[in-house]
Motif scaffolding. Sequence first.
Motif, PDB file in Angstrom:
ATOM      1  N   SER A  33       0.853  -1.222  -0.048  1.00 42.75           N
ATOM      2  CA  SER A  33      -0.119   0.217  -0.014  1.00 42.75           C
ATOM      3  C   SER A  33       0.918   1.272   0.019  1.00 42.75           C
ATOM      4  N   VAL A  34       0.403   2.346  -0.825  1.00 37.31           N
ATOM      5  CA  VAL A  34       1.066   3.509  -0.573  1.00 37.31           C
ATOM      6  C   VAL A  34       0.732   4.353   0.602  1.00 37.31           C
ATOM      7  N   ARG A  35       1.567   4.773   1.447  1.00 36.36           N
ATOM      8  CA  ARG A  35       1.054   5.219   2.860  1.00 36.36           C
ATOM      9  C   ARG A  35       0.378   6.265   2.818  1.00 36.36           C
ATOM     10  N   SER A  36       0.587   7.378   1.779  1.00 35.61           N
ATOM     11  CA  SER A  36      -0.187   8.428   1.662  1.00 35.61           C
ATOM     12  C   SER A  36      -1.376   8.471   1.039  1.00 35.61           C
ATOM     13  N   ALA A  37      -1.553   7.134   0.394  1.00 40.13           N
ATOM     14  CA  ALA A  37      -2.868   7.167  -0.632  1.00 40.13           C
ATOM     15  C   ALA A  37      -3.591   6.051  -0.320  1.00 40.13           C
ATOM     16  N   PRO A  38      -4.649   6.183   0.684  1.00 39.18           N
ATOM     17  CA  PRO A  38      -5.478   4.874   0.721  1.00 39.18           C
ATOM     18  C   PRO A  38      -6.194   4.177  -0.369  1.00 39.18           C
ATOM     19  N   ILE A  91      -4.504   2.736  -2.910  1.00 41.45           N
ATOM     20  CA  ILE A  91      -3.615   2.820  -4.034  1.00 41.45           C
ATOM     21  C   ILE A  91      -2.455   1.796  -3.392  1.00 41.45           C
ATOM     22  N   LEU A  92      -2.212   1.020  -4.415  1.00 45.12           N
ATOM     23  CA  LEU A  92      -0.930   0.106  -4.263  1.00 45.12           C
ATOM     24  C   LEU A  92       0.375   0.650  -5.173  1.00 45.12           C
ATOM     25  N   PHE A 151      -1.171   1.400  -8.777  1.00 45.28           N
ATOM     26  CA  PHE A 151      -2.283   1.156  -9.388  1.00 45.28           C
ATOM     27  C   PHE A 151      -3.501   0.732  -8.346  1.00 45.28           C
ATOM     28  N   GLU A 152      -4.703   0.551  -8.539  1.00 41.15           N
ATOM     29  CA  GLU A 152      -5.697   0.303  -7.659  1.00 41.15           C
ATOM     30  C   GLU A 152      -6.297  -0.752  -8.216  1.00 41.15           C
ATOM     31  N   ARG A 177      -2.219   3.724 -12.416  1.00 41.27           N
ATOM     32  CA  ARG A 177      -2.507   5.336 -12.297  1.00 41.27           C
ATOM     33  C   ARG A 177      -0.996   5.959 -12.758  1.00 41.27           C
ATOM     34  N   ARG A 178       0.160   5.442 -12.079  1.00 41.57           N
ATOM     35  CA  ARG A 178       1.479   6.056 -12.618  1.00 41.57           C
ATOM     36  C   ARG A 178       2.428   5.138 -12.834  1.00 41.57           C
ATOM     37  N   VAL A 179       3.322   5.436 -13.494  1.00 39.58           N
ATOM     38  CA  VAL A 179       4.630   4.509 -13.770  1.00 39.58           C
ATOM     39  C   VAL A 179       5.882   5.420 -14.040  1.00 39.58           C
ATOM     40  N   GLY A 180       6.980   4.883 -13.575  1.00 39.00           N
ATOM     41  CA  GLY A 180       8.187   5.618 -13.741  1.00 39.00           C
ATOM     42  C   GLY A 180       9.138   5.295 -12.750  1.00 39.00           C
ATOM     43  N   ASP A 181       9.817   6.306 -11.852  1.00 42.46           N
ATOM     44  CA  ASP A 181      10.611   6.086 -10.925  1.00 42.46           C
ATOM     45  C   ASP A 181       9.944   6.624  -9.657  1.00 42.46           C
ATOM     46  N   HIS A 182      10.781   6.896  -8.694  1.00 42.44           N
ATOM     47  CA  HIS A 182      10.385   7.043  -7.420  1.00 42.44           C
ATOM     48  C   HIS A 182       9.503   8.315  -7.223  1.00 42.44           C
TER      49      HIS A 182
END
Length: 103
Positions: A55-60, A62-63, A78-79, A92-97
């Motif tokens: 899970s992404v900490r700041s975005a419930p 969202i993985l 992604f979700e 949702r997004r792709v790339g680096d950090h």
Amino acid sequence: MKFETTPAFDGDVRRLKAAHLAEFKKVLREKFIPACDAFAEDPSATWPASLRVKSVRSAPGILEMTWSFSSPDGRATFESITVDAEPRIRWRRVGDHDVFKNP
């Protein structure tokens, strides 16, 4: 399982270098899509450890997954959603950090 993308993801894909995009697609084909298929068959299935899905900490809801550890690092968010009673993955997004600035 079906997949869909956000406009942000589509823009990210256009900015990826060809080699990084090829690696991302390879990881999808060889690891991510089979894991999604396994989950569709058995919701208790786990993600491959090599993808480091969490899970992404700041975005419930969202993985994130790590698809490359070499330079540059490869990350994607992604979700899991449901459309017409059918499970889907929305990229949702792709790339680096940097994808974590707005996952």
